[in-house]
Structure formats: C-alpha cells, structure tokens
Design an enzyme around this catalytic site. Structure first.
Site, PDB file in Angstrom:
ATOM      1  N   ASP A  26      30.925  41.221  41.886  1.00 24.46           N
ATOM      2  CA  ASP A  26      30.587  40.016  41.141  1.00 24.46           C
ATOM      3  C   ASP A  26      31.788  39.738  40.248  1.00 24.46           C
ATOM      4  OD1 ASP A  26      29.606  38.226  39.108  1.00 24.46           O
ATOM      5  OD2 ASP A  26      27.563  38.903  39.513  1.00 24.46           O
ATOM      6  N   LEU A  37      31.930  38.576  37.506  1.00 26.68           N
ATOM      7  CA  LEU A  37      31.620  38.838  36.106  1.00 26.68           C
ATOM      8  C   LEU A  37      32.009  40.265  35.704  1.00 26.68           C
ATOM      9  CD1 LEU A  37      30.431  36.940  34.032  1.00 26.68           C
ATOM     10  CD2 LEU A  37      28.198  37.932  34.455  1.00 26.68           C
ATOM     11  N   SER A  38      32.277  41.112  36.685  1.00 26.39           N
ATOM     12  CA  SER A  38      32.607  42.509  36.409  1.00 26.39           C
ATOM     13  C   SER A  38      34.114  42.741  36.424  1.00 26.39           C
ATOM     14  CB  SER A  38      31.952  43.417  37.452  1.00 26.39           C
ATOM     15  OG  SER A  38      32.479  44.729  37.356  1.00 26.39           O
ATOM     16  N   PRO A  39      34.691  43.141  35.285  1.00 26.87           N
ATOM     17  CA  PRO A  39      36.125  43.433  35.277  1.00 26.87           C
ATOM     18  C   PRO A  39      36.461  44.671  36.114  1.00 26.87           C
ATOM     19  CG  PRO A  39      35.136  44.087  33.199  1.00 26.87           C
ATOM     20  CD  PRO A  39      34.074  43.359  33.977  1.00 26.87           C
TER      21      PRO A  39
END
Length: 183
Positions: free
Chosen positions: A13, A15-17
C-alpha cells in the site's frame, strides 16, 4: 541456461513507507536475484483490521522509532523518503483507498505501468508531501509515470466499479491469508 526465476509477491500500500523501501529494493535487484516480481496492490487498513494491529504511529514508542528508522533506511537504500508534515492526517484521516483502487485498476488493465505509477504515488506522499486522495492528484501521478491523460482518466472512472473494488478486497484478503500483518 540458469534456473527459472522464483515468483515473489509483494503486497503493498502506498501509505506504507516500509512497503516503499521493500518495493524499491525488489525492483532494483529482481534481475540479479532471479525473481519474477508480482506486484499486488492491497489495502493496509484492511490488513490492520484483519490482524488486529494498530498503525505503528498510534503506538508512541513505535511512532518515535519509525520517524528515525525511515530516515536512516531511506538514506541507506537511497530512496528520497520524508515524513509528511501532517503525518497523522495523511495516514489516519486521508488514507489511500482511492490510490489503491486506482493501482488495482492499473494492474487489471495496464500491468506494465503498475511499477511506475506506484512509485509516483509513493513519491507524492512520502517524498514531496503531496496529496494522493484527490482525483487530480492521482491523475498527476499517473501522467508523471507516463500514462496518457485519457488512459489515466479512463482508469480513474473505474475505481468505483464492483470489479475494481472486489479485486482490491480479494488481494487484501489474500495477503491476510498469508499471515501478513503490519506491526
């Protein structure tokens, strides 16, 4: 002739670093490591819900660690990663549902563009502190990745269709069945 490549599935995703760092490493070394990289856009919120885990930023000690860890790992892997200024709003309020539906549509219709469009969405949120939720933001990322405006608009129109929604849900459920959890 050497052995056939092994398939490596990357559920991710934007949104995940940490997913971005893993993505870049796998993309960079897939040929050297002789792997067929299968990119699987999934929804981190669904994975969190299924696993019962909280986002790391909501656990004070993990949130503090994440900030420094991401900076150091980004330098080590040479990925221009920076924490967004309004971190909690980006991660907890805005989320990535539209972006991940868009990437699902890209994967369904133009899988050859998935790597580049994914990278551009990560660059927007984790490098330039730009939005990834608004249609214009998603279109900008797609166009920067090399998609035509018309092609990107056509995919954006499909993100609310049952086909795209169900595919994202199925991919997220597949990740959960593998035992994926974000901690």
């Amino acid at each position: 002739m050497g052995p056939l490549p092994r398939t490596v599935e990357l559920f991710y995703d934007v949104l995940s670093p940490y997913s971005w760092l893993g993505f870049e490493i796998l993309c960079r070394y897939k040929n050297i490591w002789n792997v067929h990289l299968q990119l699987r856009p999934s929804l981190i919120a669904g994975i969190m819900k299924s696993s019962g885990n909280k986002p790391p930023a909501l656990v004070p000690s993990k949130g503090k660690y994440l900030t420094n860890d991401i900076k150091l790992l980004g330098q080590h892997v040479q990925v221009p990663i920076r924490i967004p200024k309004d971190f909690f709003s980006v991660i907890l309020e805005k989320g990535s549902l539209s972006a991940m539906r868009f990437l699902t549509a890209v994967n369904m219709e133009h899988p050859e563009m998935l790597e580049k469009v994914s990278r551009e969405l990560w660059m927007r949120v984790w490098s330039r502190d730009e939005d990834i939720t608004e249609p214009g933001s998603i279109l900008a990322a797609a166009e920067k990745a090399g998609m035509s405006t018309e092609g990107a608009r056509a995919l954006l129109e499909k993100i609310s269709t049952p086909q795209v929604k169900n595919q994202l849900k199925e991919t997220t459920e597949a990740a959960c069945k593998y035992g994926v959890s974000h901690s």
